[in-house]
Design a protein around this motif. Structure first.
Motif, PDB file in Angstrom:
ATOM      1  N   LEU A   1       1.091   9.015   6.383  1.00 45.41           N
ATOM      2  CA  LEU A   1      -0.076   8.185   6.075  1.00 45.41           C
ATOM      3  C   LEU A   1      -0.604   7.508   7.340  1.00 45.41           C
ATOM      4  O   LEU A   1       0.167   7.162   8.229  1.00 45.41           O
ATOM      5  CB  LEU A   1       0.298   7.113   5.043  1.00 45.41           C
ATOM      6  N   PRO A   2      -1.922   7.311   7.431  1.00 42.95           N
ATOM      7  CA  PRO A   2      -2.491   6.638   8.617  1.00 42.95           C
ATOM      8  C   PRO A   2      -2.150   5.146   8.598  1.00 42.95           C
ATOM      9  O   PRO A   2      -2.646   4.398   7.757  1.00 42.95           O
ATOM     10  CB  PRO A   2      -3.993   6.873   8.474  1.00 42.95           C
ATOM     11  N   THR A   3      -1.317   4.722   9.528  1.00 42.37           N
ATOM     12  CA  THR A   3      -0.831   3.338   9.505  1.00 42.37           C
ATOM     13  C   THR A   3      -1.921   2.322   9.804  1.00 42.37           C
ATOM     14  O   THR A   3      -1.877   1.219   9.275  1.00 42.37           O
ATOM     15  CB  THR A   3       0.326   3.155  10.503  1.00 42.37           C
ATOM     16  N   ASP A   4      -2.903   2.702  10.628  1.00 45.49           N
ATOM     17  CA  ASP A   4      -3.942   1.721  10.944  1.00 45.49           C
ATOM     18  C   ASP A   4      -4.786   1.374   9.716  1.00 45.49           C
ATOM     19  O   ASP A   4      -5.106   0.212   9.486  1.00 45.49           O
ATOM     20  CB  ASP A   4      -4.817   2.202  12.097  1.00 45.49           C
TER      21      ASP A   4
ATOM     22  N   GLU B   1       5.435   8.313   7.462  1.00 50.44           N
ATOM     23  CA  GLU B   1       4.888   8.981   8.645  1.00 50.44           C
ATOM     24  C   GLU B   1       3.571   9.705   8.348  1.00 50.44           C
ATOM     25  O   GLU B   1       2.692   9.772   9.203  1.00 50.44           O
ATOM     26  CB  GLU B   1       5.902   9.990   9.187  1.00 50.44           C
TER      27      GLU B   1
ATOM     28  N   ILE C   1      -3.795   1.634   6.587  1.00 55.00           N
ATOM     29  CA  ILE C   1      -2.915   0.897   5.662  1.00 55.00           C
ATOM     30  C   ILE C   1      -2.781  -0.553   6.105  1.00 55.00           C
ATOM     31  O   ILE C   1      -2.892  -1.476   5.293  1.00 55.00           O
ATOM     32  CB  ILE C   1      -1.536   1.588   5.572  1.00 55.00           C
ATOM     33  N   LYS C   2      -2.551  -0.767   7.391  1.00 56.50           N
ATOM     34  CA  LYS C   2      -2.396  -2.138   7.901  1.00 56.50           C
ATOM     35  C   LYS C   2      -3.671  -2.953   7.691  1.00 56.50           C
ATOM     36  O   LYS C   2      -3.621  -4.098   7.240  1.00 56.50           O
ATOM     37  CB  LYS C   2      -2.022  -2.128   9.382  1.00 56.50           C
TER      38      LYS C   2
ATOM     39  N   LEU D   1       4.546   1.602   2.309  1.00 53.78           N
ATOM     40  CA  LEU D   1       3.600   2.624   2.758  1.00 53.78           C
ATOM     41  C   LEU D   1       3.424   2.666   4.271  1.00 53.78           C
ATOM     42  O   LEU D   1       3.118   3.716   4.828  1.00 53.78           O
ATOM     43  CB  LEU D   1       2.237   2.406   2.088  1.00 53.78           C
ATOM     44  N   SER D   2       3.612   1.539   4.952  1.00 50.37           N
ATOM     45  CA  SER D   2       3.421   1.547   6.400  1.00 50.37           C
ATOM     46  C   SER D   2       4.536   2.297   7.124  1.00 50.37           C
ATOM     47  O   SER D   2       4.372   2.667   8.287  1.00 50.37           O
ATOM     48  CB  SER D   2       3.318   0.119   6.940  1.00 50.37           C
ATOM     49  N   ASN D   3       5.637   2.551   6.461  1.00 52.37           N
ATOM     50  CA  ASN D   3       6.742   3.286   7.089  1.00 52.37           C
ATOM     51  C   ASN D   3       6.703   4.778   6.792  1.00 52.37           C
ATOM     52  O   ASN D   3       7.569   5.514   7.258  1.00 52.37           O
ATOM     53  CB  ASN D   3       8.080   2.699   6.645  1.00 52.37           C
TER      54      ASN D   3
ATOM     55  N   GLU E   1       2.749  -2.657   1.002  1.00 55.11           N
ATOM     56  CA  GLU E   1       2.395  -2.468   2.414  1.00 55.11           C
ATOM     57  C   GLU E   1       3.625  -2.126   3.243  1.00 55.11           C
ATOM     58  O   GLU E   1       3.577  -1.246   4.108  1.00 55.11           O
ATOM     59  CB  GLU E   1       1.727  -3.738   2.967  1.00 55.11           C
TER      60      GLU E   1
ATOM     61  N   HIS F   1      -0.337  -4.816  14.457  1.00 59.71           N
ATOM     62  CA  HIS F   1      -0.481  -3.362  14.632  1.00 59.71           C
ATOM     63  C   HIS F   1      -1.126  -3.029  15.979  1.00 59.71           C
ATOM     64  O   HIS F   1      -0.773  -2.037  16.615  1.00 59.71           O
ATOM     65  CB  HIS F   1      -1.313  -2.782  13.484  1.00 59.71           C
TER      66      HIS F   1
END
Length: 129
Positions: free
Chosen positions: A98-101, A96, A103-104, A92-94, A89, A29
């Protein structure tokens, strides 16, 4: 129950690879946009672990070790939990909104913890002999 020692060694390598995959989610990420060769390096590391695992499997003895049914169920639960968290993961990481950082980092950490538990169980089993 009994299990071949070489099967436990392969499972240990598998959990180490799972740990690398969990760490990869977090590191990728932050690093992949500034370091384009990162994906090739991770691919090389995973291929080396595959070759190393194959060679260890061929070299290992056919020694049989005892294992309890509870430990087998625990390992099975860890593998199913890892699969569930990894798929969640990816979904949810795809998204838009949601905060990807977060989640990662969150899912990568959970994956790494599951892998560490698997590594601990495998090393404990291999040390019994």
């Amino acid at each position: 129950m009994n299990i071949y020692r070489k099967s436990l060694v392969i499972q240990l390598i598998m959990f180490i690879v799972f740990f690398i995959m969990g760490a990869n989610i977090i590191i990728q990420h932050y690093v992949s946009s500034t370091f384009p060769a990162y994906n090739f390096i991770i691919l090389g590391v995973l291929v080396l672990f595959g070759i190393f695992g194959f060679l260890l499997y061929k070299k290992s003895s056919d020694q049989i070790l005892p294992i309890t049914e509870q430990v087998m169920k625990t390992l099975k639960g860890i593998l199913y939990a890892y699969l569930f968290v990894y798929i969640l993961e990816m979904i949810l990481s795809n998204m838009e909104q949601l905060p990807t950082d977060i989640i990662k980092i969150g899912f990568g950490s959970v994956l790494m913890i599951l892998a560490i538990v698997g590594i601990y169980i495998q090393t404990r089993l291999l040390q019994k002999q």
